[in-house]
Design an enzyme around this catalytic site. Sequence first.
Site, PDB file in Angstrom:
ATOM      1  N   SER A  80       0.802  -1.290   0.008  1.00 25.62           N
ATOM      2  CA  SER A  80       0.202   0.046  -0.016  1.00 25.62           C
ATOM      3  C   SER A  80       0.754   1.439  -0.121  1.00 25.62           C
ATOM      4  O   SER A  80       1.874   1.228   0.441  1.00 25.62           O
ATOM      5  CB  SER A  80      -1.004   0.071   1.217  1.00 25.62           C
ATOM      6  OG  SER A  80      -1.698  -1.294   1.114  1.00 25.62           O
ATOM      7  N   SER A 137      -6.678   0.208  -2.281  1.00 28.29           N
ATOM      8  CA  SER A 137      -7.427  -0.637  -2.919  1.00 28.29           C
ATOM      9  C   SER A 137      -6.898  -1.104  -4.236  1.00 28.29           C
ATOM     10  O   SER A 137      -7.159  -2.288  -4.940  1.00 28.29           O
ATOM     11  CB  SER A 137      -8.908  -0.371  -2.926  1.00 28.29           C
ATOM     12  OG  SER A 137      -9.607  -0.174  -1.697  1.00 28.29           O
ATOM     13  N   GLY A 145     -23.167  -3.644  29.440  1.00 29.59           N
ATOM     14  CA  GLY A 145     -23.742  -2.054  30.154  1.00 29.59           C
ATOM     15  C   GLY A 145     -22.532  -1.198  29.973  1.00 29.59           C
ATOM     16  O   GLY A 145     -21.762  -1.187  29.152  1.00 29.59           O
ATOM     17  N   GLU A 157      -6.247  -6.360   3.743  1.00 31.35           N
ATOM     18  CA  GLU A 157      -6.505  -7.490   2.851  1.00 31.35           C
ATOM     19  C   GLU A 157      -7.581  -7.311   1.853  1.00 31.35           C
ATOM     20  O   GLU A 157      -8.118  -8.290   1.481  1.00 31.35           O
ATOM     21  CB  GLU A 157      -6.369  -8.769   3.635  1.00 31.35           C
ATOM     22  CG  GLU A 157      -5.349  -9.175   4.054  1.00 31.35           C
ATOM     23  CD  GLU A 157      -4.121  -9.803   3.015  1.00 31.35           C
ATOM     24  OE1 GLU A 157      -2.837  -9.905   3.667  1.00 31.35           O
ATOM     25  OE2 GLU A 157      -4.478 -10.299   2.258  1.00 31.35           O
ATOM     26  N   SER A 187     -14.389  -4.565   2.699  1.00 30.89           N
ATOM     27  CA  SER A 187     -15.570  -5.426   2.630  1.00 30.89           C
ATOM     28  C   SER A 187     -16.054  -5.093   1.070  1.00 30.89           C
ATOM     29  O   SER A 187     -16.656  -5.966   0.469  1.00 30.89           O
ATOM     30  CB  SER A 187     -16.593  -5.062   3.461  1.00 30.89           C
ATOM     31  OG  SER A 187     -16.195  -5.306   4.863  1.00 30.89           O
TER      32      SER A 187
HETATM   33  C1  LIG Z   1      -3.895  -1.500  10.610  1.00 24.93           C
HETATM   34  C2  LIG Z   1      -3.480  -1.575   8.951  1.00 24.93           C
HETATM   35  C3  LIG Z   1      -2.558  -2.546   8.686  1.00 24.93           C
HETATM   36  C4  LIG Z   1      -2.139  -2.583   7.433  1.00 24.93           C
HETATM   37  N1  LIG Z   1      -1.222  -3.574   6.848  1.00 24.93           N
HETATM   38  C5  LIG Z   1      -0.693  -3.255   5.785  1.00 24.93           C
HETATM   39  C6  LIG Z   1       0.564  -4.027   5.293  1.00 24.93           C
HETATM   40  O1  LIG Z   1       1.200  -4.721   6.196  1.00 24.93           O
HETATM   41  N2  LIG Z   1       0.806  -3.963   4.085  1.00 24.93           N
HETATM   42  C7  LIG Z   1       0.437  -3.228   3.090  1.00 24.93           C
HETATM   43  O2  LIG Z   1       0.633  -3.221   2.026  1.00 24.93           O
HETATM   44  N3  LIG Z   1      -1.016  -2.524   3.624  1.00 24.93           N
HETATM   45  C8  LIG Z   1      -1.441  -2.513   4.828  1.00 24.93           C
HETATM   46  N4  LIG Z   1      -2.589  -1.880   5.201  1.00 24.93           N
HETATM   47  C9  LIG Z   1      -3.221  -1.044   4.288  1.00 24.93           C
HETATM   48  C10 LIG Z   1      -4.570  -1.695   3.703  1.00 24.93           C
HETATM   49  O3  LIG Z   1      -4.714  -2.988   3.017  1.00 24.93           O
HETATM   50  C11 LIG Z   1      -5.351  -0.561   3.021  1.00 24.93           C
HETATM   51  O4  LIG Z   1      -5.686   0.287   3.913  1.00 24.93           O
HETATM   52  C12 LIG Z   1      -6.572  -0.975   2.477  1.00 24.93           C
HETATM   53  O5  LIG Z   1      -6.289  -1.875   1.258  1.00 24.93           O
HETATM   54  C13 LIG Z   1      -7.510  -0.081   1.791  1.00 24.93           C
HETATM   55  O6  LIG Z   1      -6.740   1.045   1.173  1.00 24.93           O
HETATM   56  P1  LIG Z   1      -7.035   2.588   1.477  1.00 24.93           P
HETATM   57  O7  LIG Z   1      -6.625   2.605   3.049  1.00 24.93           O
HETATM   58  O8  LIG Z   1      -6.017   3.362   0.603  1.00 24.93           O
HETATM   59  O9  LIG Z   1      -8.508   2.798   1.087  1.00 24.93           O
HETATM   60  P2  LIG Z   1      -9.140   3.212  -0.201  1.00 24.93           P
HETATM   61  O10 LIG Z   1      -8.686   2.336  -1.193  1.00 24.93           O
HETATM   62  O11 LIG Z   1      -8.916   4.650  -0.411  1.00 24.93           O
HETATM   63  O12 LIG Z   1     -10.527   3.145   0.123  1.00 24.93           O
HETATM   64  C14 LIG Z   1     -11.512   4.157   0.639  1.00 24.93           C
HETATM   65  C15 LIG Z   1     -13.022   3.679   0.556  1.00 24.93           C
HETATM   66  O13 LIG Z   1     -13.128   3.421  -0.901  1.00 24.93           O
HETATM   67  C16 LIG Z   1     -13.778   2.237  -1.299  1.00 24.93           C
HETATM   68  N5  LIG Z   1     -13.366   1.570  -2.447  1.00 24.93           N
HETATM   69  C17 LIG Z   1     -12.142   1.812  -3.026  1.00 24.93           C
HETATM   70  N6  LIG Z   1     -12.206   1.250  -4.245  1.00 24.93           N
HETATM   71  C18 LIG Z   1     -13.281   0.658  -4.265  1.00 24.93           C
HETATM   72  C19 LIG Z   1     -14.010   0.050  -5.416  1.00 24.93           C
HETATM   73  N7  LIG Z   1     -13.158  -0.277  -6.527  1.00 24.93           N
HETATM   74  N8  LIG Z   1     -15.294  -0.185  -5.376  1.00 24.93           N
HETATM   75  C20 LIG Z   1     -15.921   0.109  -4.423  1.00 24.93           C
HETATM   76  N9  LIG Z   1     -15.342   0.655  -3.328  1.00 24.93           N
HETATM   77  C21 LIG Z   1     -14.075   0.951  -3.129  1.00 24.93           C
HETATM   78  C22 LIG Z   1     -13.125   1.416   0.053  1.00 24.93           C
HETATM   79  O14 LIG Z   1     -13.748   0.157   0.130  1.00 24.93           O
HETATM   80  C23 LIG Z   1     -12.932   2.081   1.158  1.00 24.93           C
HETATM   81  O15 LIG Z   1     -14.426   2.048   1.775  1.00 24.93           O
HETATM   82  C24 LIG Z   1      -2.952  -2.029   6.569  1.00 24.93           C
HETATM   83  C25 LIG Z   1      -3.851  -0.955   6.762  1.00 24.93           C
HETATM   84  C26 LIG Z   1      -4.059  -0.762   8.206  1.00 24.93           C
HETATM   85  C27 LIG Z   1      -5.149   0.212   8.520  1.00 24.93           C
END
Ligand SMILES: Cc1cc2nc3c(=O)[nH]c(=O)nc-3n(C[C@H](O)[C@H](O)[C@H](O)COP(=O)(O)OP(=O)(O)OC[C@H]3O[C@@H](n4cnc5c(N)ncnc54)[C@H](O)[C@@H]3O)c2cc1C
Length: 379
Positions: free
Chosen positions: A125, A131, A340, A364, A367
């Site tokens: 990421s 995503s 509670g 990963e 949802s």
């Molecule tokens: C505690 C924690 C540990 C993590 N560990 C790792 C790690 O070790 N290595 C690593 O590489 N990453 C890691 N991550 C990153 C994690 O995989 C990402 O946060 C996650 O994939 C979502 O990406 P984003 O935060 O950029 O959200 P975004 O991709 O910006 O998404 C924001 C919102 O838009 C929605 N959305 C985006 N695209 C679509 C679509 N095509 N259709 C419908 N809805 C969509 C998403 O579902 C979400 O609700 C970690 C994150 C956290 C918080």
Amino acid sequence: MAFALSDEHRAIRDAVREFGENEIKPVAEEYDREGTYPEEIRKEAAKYDFVAPGIPLEYDGAGMDKISSTVVTEELWRADPGIGSAVGSAGFGTNMIMEFGDEWMKEEWLPKIANGETASCSMISEPAHGSNVAGIETIAEKDDDGYVLNGNKMWITNGTVADVGVLMAKTSPDEGHRGITAFLVEMDTDGISTEKIENKLGIRASDLAEVVVDDVRVSEDNVIGEVDKGFYQLMEFFASGRTSVAAQAVGAAQGALDAAIDYAGEREQFGQKIKEFQAIEHKLAEMATRVEAARSLTYRAATEVEQNNQDVAAQFSSMAKLFASEIAVEVADEGIQVHGGSGYVTDYPAERYYRDARITKIYEGTSEIQKNIIADQLL
Ligand SMILES: Cc1cc2nc3c(=O)[nH]c(=O)nc-3n(C[C@H](O)[C@H](O)[C@H](O)COP(=O)(O)OP(=O)(O)OC[C@H]3O[C@@H](n4cnc5c(N)ncnc54)[C@H](O)[C@@H]3O)c2cc1C
């Protein structure tokens, strides 16, 4: 497909449960409060093969099957998701090394991770791309001495505690997912700097960091697998990774249910234990039913992963991850209700399970992304 744990799976489950009761639960509140990474607990867990249980025997691992590792993850998270995450993710990224790495990578790093000496991380990421993995902007430029890496990785579990990581970078920047390569990167290489992310909602004992990659030089030998094939290599582990997160969610949900049952047996109102009110009994019954449904789906996904039934595994792992993570948050919410006012403060573990469970809906693949994957297979 019918599914039942074998005697060996049950023995592993009982051993992790005992470890969780003795080594994790008593200190869980403190580690959460302080946001401390549990290095000593990770080392202790490694003695029992609970760290990266899938690493093969020849590299000092336990060579456990996917169902066994699912049970290990579930029980670690049942004891406490924060410490469970730190212990259970110590081998993050090792799938890529095991499957596609050169022999030297396996010999050098897998034993150290399996023995609890160090942890690894998986750097996919970025601030602007979560995503949409295909959009990553970290670049690997080739020259006569190897590659020079530049970019910024975000939300990296184990970022400040790992000695090694698998980093995904673009080797053909104009080719989208067809231009990504996996690199093995030692975290003390010149140009790598990490900053711990401290303000997490939950799993606060787990380490999380931003990683800046500034003119980091690696040799050609550090390429894992094939140049420009990193995305496809990564895809091979999505089913396994999502099943693991489903197992985390089942563990968190079970932990929240255990805590609610304990409290309902202690607390008295109107001259009787609250567990004797039918409203509370029904809550516990519904929570238990949901946990069991999530567990069954998760074990089914683990079985498909173990049997390498790729399309089915992809679908079941997304379903298990989606369902179990949603259930975990709902069950933990009901757990607070059973407590509670005591559920709203840190004196009891109920609020911690609620905060901790929430991450399973995000990493990963969120949802929403799981629904996209499931729908794509249906339509
Ligand atoms: C505690 C924690 C540990 C993590 N560990 C790792 C790690 O070790 N290595 C690593 O590489 N990453 C890691 N991550 C990153 C994690 O995989 C990402 O946060 C996650 O994939 C979502 O990406 P984003 O935060 O950029 O959200 P975004 O991709 O910006 O998404 C924001 C919102 O838009 C929605 N959305 C985006 N695209 C679509 C679509 N095509 N259709 C419908 N809805 C969509 C998403 O579902 C979400 O609700 C970690 C994150 C956290 C918080």
